[in-house]
Design a protein around this motif. Structure first.
Motif, PDB file in Angstrom:
ATOM      1  N   SER A 196      41.411  11.071  54.073  1.00  0.00           N
ATOM      2  CA  SER A 196      40.408  12.211  54.015  1.00  0.00           C
ATOM      3  C   SER A 196      40.774  13.199  54.035  1.00  0.00           C
ATOM      4  O   SER A 196      40.903  14.132  53.690  1.00  0.00           O
ATOM      5  N   ASN A 197      42.076  13.579  55.641  1.00  0.00           N
ATOM      6  CA  ASN A 197      42.362  14.913  56.251  1.00  0.00           C
ATOM      7  C   ASN A 197      43.912  15.044  55.048  1.00  0.00           C
ATOM      8  O   ASN A 197      43.900  16.521  54.665  1.00  0.00           O
ATOM      9  N   GLN A 198      44.548  14.176  54.367  1.00  0.00           N
ATOM     10  CA  GLN A 198      45.599  14.382  52.992  1.00  0.00           C
ATOM     11  C   GLN A 198      44.927  15.318  52.217  1.00  0.00           C
ATOM     12  O   GLN A 198      44.870  16.468  51.525  1.00  0.00           O
ATOM     13  N   ALA A 199      43.372  15.014  51.613  1.00  0.00           N
ATOM     14  CA  ALA A 199      42.466  15.031  50.407  1.00  0.00           C
ATOM     15  C   ALA A 199      41.742  16.783  50.746  1.00  0.00           C
ATOM     16  O   ALA A 199      42.603  17.492  50.111  1.00  0.00           O
ATOM     17  N   THR A 200      42.043  16.843  51.635  1.00  0.00           N
ATOM     18  CA  THR A 200      41.212  18.412  51.947  1.00  0.00           C
ATOM     19  C   THR A 200      42.694  19.260  51.784  1.00  0.00           C
ATOM     20  O   THR A 200      41.933  20.027  52.051  1.00  0.00           O
ATOM     21  N   GLN A 201      43.701  18.763  52.856  1.00  0.00           N
ATOM     22  CA  GLN A 201      44.394  19.987  52.768  1.00  0.00           C
ATOM     23  C   GLN A 201      45.031  19.926  51.190  1.00  0.00           C
ATOM     24  O   GLN A 201      45.161  21.282  51.337  1.00  0.00           O
ATOM     25  N   GLU A 202      45.041  19.481  50.742  1.00  0.00           N
ATOM     26  CA  GLU A 202      45.975  19.083  49.068  1.00  0.00           C
ATOM     27  C   GLU A 202      44.555  20.025  48.528  1.00  0.00           C
ATOM     28  O   GLU A 202      45.129  21.166  47.513  1.00  0.00           O
ATOM     29  N   ALA A 203      43.178  19.547  48.526  1.00  0.00           N
ATOM     30  CA  ALA A 203      42.114  20.675  47.950  1.00  0.00           C
ATOM     31  C   ALA A 203      42.209  22.274  48.445  1.00  0.00           C
ATOM     32  O   ALA A 203      42.360  23.015  47.062  1.00  0.00           O
ATOM     33  N   ASN A 204      42.751  22.572  49.633  1.00  0.00           N
ATOM     34  CA  ASN A 204      42.755  23.450  50.214  1.00  0.00           C
ATOM     35  C   ASN A 204      44.035  24.429  49.468  1.00  0.00           C
ATOM     36  O   ASN A 204      44.436  25.354  49.233  1.00  0.00           O
ATOM     37  N   LEU A 205      44.940  23.604  49.405  1.00  0.00           N
ATOM     38  CA  LEU A 205      46.231  24.068  48.908  1.00  0.00           C
ATOM     39  C   LEU A 205      46.458  24.904  47.148  1.00  0.00           C
ATOM     40  O   LEU A 205      46.487  25.405  47.030  1.00  0.00           O
ATOM     41  N   ALA A 206      45.525  23.525  46.662  1.00  0.00           N
ATOM     42  CA  ALA A 206      45.723  24.078  44.806  1.00  0.00           C
ATOM     43  C   ALA A 206      44.624  24.975  44.660  1.00  0.00           C
ATOM     44  O   ALA A 206      45.093  26.254  43.770  1.00  0.00           O
ATOM     45  N   SER A 207      43.887  25.612  46.133  1.00  0.00           N
ATOM     46  CA  SER A 207      42.851  26.551  45.692  1.00  0.00           C
ATOM     47  C   SER A 207      43.805  27.753  45.852  1.00  0.00           C
ATOM     48  O   SER A 207      43.237  29.098  44.990  1.00  0.00           O
ATOM     49  N   SER A 208      44.392  27.731  46.276  1.00  0.00           N
ATOM     50  CA  SER A 208      45.265  29.044  46.828  1.00  0.00           C
ATOM     51  C   SER A 208      46.523  29.225  45.438  1.00  0.00           C
ATOM     52  O   SER A 208      47.744  29.529  45.391  1.00  0.00           O
ATOM     53  N   LEU A 209      46.873  28.290  44.634  1.00  0.00           N
ATOM     54  CA  LEU A 209      47.916  27.509  43.496  1.00  0.00           C
ATOM     55  C   LEU A 209      47.411  28.258  42.473  1.00  0.00           C
ATOM     56  O   LEU A 209      46.583  27.858  42.106  1.00  0.00           O
ATOM     57  N   GLN A 210      48.087  28.280  41.378  1.00  0.00           N
ATOM     58  CA  GLN A 210      48.318  28.704  40.355  1.00  0.00           C
ATOM     59  C   GLN A 210      49.350  27.384  39.133  1.00  0.00           C
ATOM     60  O   GLN A 210      49.935  26.792  39.690  1.00  0.00           O
ATOM     61  N   GLY A 211      48.732  27.221  37.831  1.00  0.00           N
ATOM     62  CA  GLY A 211      49.688  26.675  37.042  1.00  0.00           C
ATOM     63  C   GLY A 211      49.581  25.646  37.285  1.00  0.00           C
ATOM     64  O   GLY A 211      49.127  23.923  37.546  1.00  0.00           O
ATOM     65  N   GLN A 212      51.416  24.923  37.013  1.00  0.00           N
ATOM     66  CA  GLN A 212      51.526  23.036  37.125  1.00  0.00           C
ATOM     67  C   GLN A 212      51.923  23.070  38.867  1.00  0.00           C
ATOM     68  O   GLN A 212      51.493  21.942  38.629  1.00  0.00           O
ATOM     69  N   ALA A 213      51.570  23.727  39.925  1.00  0.00           N
ATOM     70  CA  ALA A 213      51.797  23.573  41.009  1.00  0.00           C
ATOM     71  C   ALA A 213      50.337  23.389  41.458  1.00  0.00           C
ATOM     72  O   ALA A 213      50.570  22.560  41.780  1.00  0.00           O
ATOM     73  N   LYS A 214      49.232  23.849  40.914  1.00  0.00           N
ATOM     74  CA  LYS A 214      48.216  24.264  41.343  1.00  0.00           C
ATOM     75  C   LYS A 214      47.789  22.035  40.634  1.00  0.00           C
ATOM     76  O   LYS A 214      47.136  21.214  41.747  1.00  0.00           O
ATOM     77  N   ASP A 215      47.981  22.015  39.353  1.00  0.00           N
ATOM     78  CA  ASP A 215      47.873  20.521  39.002  1.00  0.00           C
ATOM     79  C   ASP A 215      48.005  19.789  39.539  1.00  0.00           C
ATOM     80  O   ASP A 215      47.892  18.645  39.892  1.00  0.00           O
ATOM     81  N   GLU A 216      49.613  19.660  40.273  1.00  0.00           N
ATOM     82  CA  GLU A 216      50.403  18.820  41.170  1.00  0.00           C
ATOM     83  C   GLU A 216      49.661  18.719  42.487  1.00  0.00           C
ATOM     84  O   GLU A 216      49.053  17.332  42.947  1.00  0.00           O
ATOM     85  N   ALA A 217      48.406  19.864  42.860  1.00  0.00           N
ATOM     86  CA  ALA A 217      48.446  19.699  44.400  1.00  0.00           C
ATOM     87  C   ALA A 217      46.869  18.839  43.571  1.00  0.00           C
ATOM     88  O   ALA A 217      46.108  18.057  44.495  1.00  0.00           O
ATOM     89  N   MET A 218      46.057  18.887  42.978  1.00  0.00           N
ATOM     90  CA  MET A 218      44.437  18.481  42.261  1.00  0.00           C
ATOM     91  C   MET A 218      45.014  16.856  42.361  1.00  0.00           C
ATOM     92  O   MET A 218      44.285  15.926  42.709  1.00  0.00           O
ATOM     93  N   ARG A 219      46.466  16.871  41.994  1.00  0.00           N
ATOM     94  CA  ARG A 219      46.276  15.201  41.282  1.00  0.00           C
ATOM     95  C   ARG A 219      46.545  14.476  42.682  1.00  0.00           C
ATOM     96  O   ARG A 219      46.191  13.583  42.498  1.00  0.00           O
ATOM     97  N   ARG A 220      47.628  15.193  43.809  1.00  0.00           N
ATOM     98  CA  ARG A 220      47.572  14.415  44.625  1.00  0.00           C
ATOM     99  C   ARG A 220      46.660  14.336  45.642  1.00  0.00           C
ATOM    100  O   ARG A 220      46.198  13.317  46.373  1.00  0.00           O
TER     101      ARG A 220
END
Length: 100
Positions: A49-73
């Protein structure tokens, strides 16, 4: 500048670390003890659950392929959290039956 973007993407693409192993437990005691399994899967749930929250927070600060990868994770982490929760509830049910 370009190296910084690659480092950020590499950090986003890295696999999440494995959840910590339960302390002082061996495989045999975990398999036969529902209480240990409830505790173990509860820790896994908290971890994922903590990993998912961290990845969601990371995804909100990224764009493009990096954002897609964070959302996948994030999606995988949420899936693992759900499975861990189901396992904890399953073994808790067994524990409750044993206590009756």
């Amino acid at each position: 500048q370009q190296q910084h973007a690659k480092v950020s993407y590499a950090a986003a693409a890295a696999a999440p670390p494995a959840p910590p192993a339960p302390p002082n437990e061996n495989a045999e005691s975990s398999i036969s003890d529902p209480k240990s399994l409830v505790e173990q899967y509860s820790r896994y749930y908290q971890y994922w659950s903590n990993q998912a929250t961290q990845e969601a927070n990371l995804a909100s600060s990224l764009q493009g392929q990096a954002k897609d990868e964070a959302m996948r994770r994030e999606a995988w982490a949420r899936y693992y959290a759900e499975q861990s929760s189901r396992s904890a509830h399953h073994y808790n049910g067994i524990l409750q039956q044993q206590q009756q």
